[in-house]
Motif scaffolding. Sequence first.
Motif, short mmCIF file in Angstrom:
data_model
loop_
_atom_site.label_atom_id
_atom_site.label_comp_id
_atom_site.label_asym_id
_atom_site.label_seq_id
_atom_site.Cartn_x
_atom_site.Cartn_y
_atom_site.Cartn_z
N ALA A 107 10.92 56.94 108.20
CA ALA A 107 11.94 56.61 107.01
C ALA A 107 10.73 56.05 105.92
O ALA A 107 10.57 54.75 105.79
CB ALA A 107 13.16 56.06 106.59
N ARG A 108 10.50 56.46 104.46
CA ARG A 108 9.53 55.82 103.54
C ARG A 108 10.02 56.74 102.47
O ARG A 108 10.84 57.74 102.32
CB ARG A 108 8.55 56.70 104.01
CG ARG A 108 7.37 56.20 105.19
CD ARG A 108 7.17 54.78 104.77
NE ARG A 108 6.32 53.98 106.08
CZ ARG A 108 7.02 54.00 106.75
NH1 ARG A 108 7.90 53.55 107.09
NH2 ARG A 108 6.22 53.33 107.53
N PHE A 109 10.58 55.65 101.31
CA PHE A 109 10.59 56.02 99.97
C PHE A 109 10.41 56.23 98.85
O PHE A 109 9.10 55.12 98.89
CB PHE A 109 12.32 55.22 100.29
CG PHE A 109 13.55 55.68 101.06
CD1 PHE A 109 14.49 56.42 102.09
CD2 PHE A 109 13.60 54.69 102.37
CE1 PHE A 109 15.46 57.41 102.16
CE2 PHE A 109 14.29 55.31 103.03
CZ PHE A 109 15.13 55.77 103.16
N LYS A 110 9.73 57.59 98.62
CA LYS A 110 8.33 56.78 97.74
C LYS A 110 9.05 57.28 96.23
O LYS A 110 8.48 56.96 95.54
CB LYS A 110 7.93 58.25 97.70
CG LYS A 110 7.18 58.39 99.49
CD LYS A 110 6.42 59.71 99.54
CE LYS A 110 5.89 59.55 100.70
NZ LYS A 110 4.74 58.95 100.93
N LYS A 111 9.91 57.61 95.44
CA LYS A 111 10.76 57.02 94.33
C LYS A 111 12.07 57.69 94.46
O LYS A 111 12.70 57.79 95.59
CB LYS A 111 10.59 59.35 93.87
CG LYS A 111 8.95 58.91 93.48
CD LYS A 111 8.55 60.30 93.20
CE LYS A 111 8.50 60.06 91.07
NZ LYS A 111 7.66 59.78 90.02
N LYS A 112 13.00 57.11 93.67
CA LYS A 112 14.24 56.81 92.75
C LYS A 112 14.83 58.30 92.88
O LYS A 112 14.16 59.12 92.30
CB LYS A 112 14.87 55.89 92.18
CG LYS A 112 14.21 55.12 92.23
CD LYS A 112 15.09 53.70 90.64
CE LYS A 112 14.66 54.12 89.83
NZ LYS A 112 14.64 53.33 88.70
N VAL A 113 16.20 58.66 93.55
CA VAL A 113 16.95 59.56 93.07
C VAL A 113 17.83 59.30 92.43
O VAL A 113 18.62 58.45 93.08
CB VAL A 113 17.15 60.32 94.51
CG1 VAL A 113 18.03 61.34 94.18
CG2 VAL A 113 15.87 60.77 95.35
N VAL A 114 18.73 59.96 91.22
CA VAL A 114 18.99 59.42 90.20
C VAL A 114 19.94 60.74 90.21
O VAL A 114 19.98 61.57 90.39
CB VAL A 114 18.64 59.31 88.52
CG1 VAL A 114 17.83 57.55 89.10
CG2 VAL A 114 17.99 60.21 88.18
N PRO A 115 21.30 60.76 89.42
CA PRO A 115 21.67 61.42 89.03
C PRO A 115 21.74 63.03 87.73
O PRO A 115 20.45 61.92 87.22
CB PRO A 115 22.76 60.64 87.34
CG PRO A 115 23.07 59.12 88.47
CD PRO A 115 21.56 58.86 88.95
N GLY A 116 21.37 63.89 87.83
CA GLY A 116 21.20 64.47 87.36
C GLY A 116 19.51 65.45 88.03
O GLY A 116 19.45 66.30 87.88
N ASP A 117 19.25 64.52 89.49
CA ASP A 117 18.31 65.32 89.99
C ASP A 117 18.44 66.80 90.99
O ASP A 117 20.11 66.05 91.82
CB ASP A 117 17.45 64.05 90.83
CG ASP A 117 16.40 62.62 90.47
OD1 ASP A 117 15.84 63.50 88.95
OD2 ASP A 117 16.47 61.92 90.66
N VAL A 118 17.97 67.24 91.50
CA VAL A 118 18.81 68.22 92.43
C VAL A 118 17.73 67.73 93.89
O VAL A 118 16.27 68.45 93.33
CB VAL A 118 18.26 69.67 91.79
CG1 VAL A 118 18.61 70.87 92.85
CG2 VAL A 118 19.22 69.64 91.09
N LEU A 119 17.98 67.59 94.84
CA LEU A 119 16.96 67.31 96.23
C LEU A 119 16.68 68.82 97.02
O LEU A 119 17.75 69.06 97.08
CB LEU A 119 17.89 66.19 96.95
CG LEU A 119 17.77 64.61 96.36
CD1 LEU A 119 18.76 64.41 97.80
CD2 LEU A 119 16.72 64.55 97.17
N THR A 120 15.94 68.66 97.36
CA THR A 120 14.93 69.95 98.32
C THR A 120 15.06 69.03 99.27
O THR A 120 14.32 68.17 99.44
CB THR A 120 14.17 70.71 97.76
OG1 THR A 120 14.74 71.28 96.29
CG2 THR A 120 14.13 71.63 98.44
#
Length: 145
Positions: free
Chosen positions: A92-105
Amino acid sequence: MELEIGQIMEILPHRQPFLLIDAVEELEPGKRAVARKCVSYNEPYFGGHFPGEPVMPGVLIVEALAQTGAVAILSMEENCGKTAYFAEINRARFKKKVVPGDVLTLTTEIIRQKGPIGIGSATASVRGEVVCTAELTFAIGSKEE
């Protein structure tokens, strides 16, 4: 094949607040699924993660990827009514933050399966930029097991 939330709930046992996919945009049963998660400021975890700087927890991004893979594997006729359980998470690798307003694909491809055990290659992205990758191992079981 596309699925709306009601159809997803027919496949997955997860319910709010732990159902972490909003729609399935592509589905090849037993092979691959692409789902969408609209990240809202109203998500219950944002109150404590982190006050003043809301960030979606990485473990929930991985869980959303797992739920996407579960739709792919549980949509096969022979797995109808079963549950896909986590068996292992690798690389598992995390490259960027996910914040409110983002749409995850969320894209999970089933790369191997032998009996009830399988492995999915998973990628989450926002606006075309990869935010998380992981290899997810699952075990298919029935509710009685």
